[in-house]
Enzyme design. Structure first.
Site, PDB file in Angstrom:
ATOM      1  CG  LEU A  42      -6.349  57.320  86.327  1.00 13.09           C
ATOM      2  CD1 LEU A  42      -6.756  58.759  86.561  1.00 13.09           C
ATOM      3  CD2 LEU A  42      -4.917  57.233  85.844  1.00 13.09           C
ATOM      4  CG  HIS A  43      -4.069  51.277  89.549  1.00 17.14           C
ATOM      5  ND1 HIS A  43      -2.962  50.897  90.256  1.00 17.14           N
ATOM      6  CD2 HIS A  43      -3.682  51.328  88.245  1.00 17.14           C
ATOM      7  CE1 HIS A  43      -1.956  50.696  89.420  1.00 17.14           C
ATOM      8  NE2 HIS A  43      -2.364  50.957  88.181  1.00 17.14           N
ATOM      9  CB  THR A  44      -4.772  53.821  95.116  1.00 14.66           C
ATOM     10  OG1 THR A  44      -5.488  52.609  95.369  1.00 14.66           O
ATOM     11  CG2 THR A  44      -5.758  54.958  94.929  1.00 14.66           C
TER      12      THR A  44
END
Length: 120
Positions: A42-44
């Site tokens: 997961l990334h922003t």
């Protein structure tokens, strides 16, 4: 050389690294459906400023590899959902529309806080 994509790993789903030995990772922007998030890196942030193409350089943590094939949906899916499948298998023709293929490398572990980049 210019950076066309950069994001920060925010979390690793419980099963995200299960496929690392097979040279596969799944990226998804934070907020992925819960049943899928467990398999994802997961990334922003999620700003793609140019088109991803063969020959560009992809990095995740300390791992760096040349892009060898870009599925037809990679640019759209990454830009809109932050979601693509990464394959470190050296294929020169994309297996699926949402797959981004890189050189076959042995992936070292990475953790939240490290970056993912694509350099043109």
């Amino acid at each position: 050389m210019s950076m066309i994509y950069r994001t920060t790993i925010s979390d690793l789903g419980d099963s995200a690294l299960d496929f690392i030995e097979d040279g596969m990772l799944i990226l998804f922007k934070t907020g992925a459906p819960e049943d899928l998030a467990m398999f994802c890196v997961l990334h922003t942030e999620n700003e793609l400023t140019d088109t991803i193409e063969v020959g560009q350089t992809f990095s995740i943590g300390k791992n760096v590899a040349k892009i060898t094939a870009v599925g037809d949906a990679v640019n759209t899916n990454l830009k809109e959902l932050g979601h693509i499948t990464l394959r470190f298998d050296g294929l020169v023709e994309a297996e699926l529309p949402g797959c981004l293929h890189m050189e076959a490398i042995q992936l070292d572990k990475f953790e939240p806080g490290e970056t993912i980049t694509i350099i043109k």
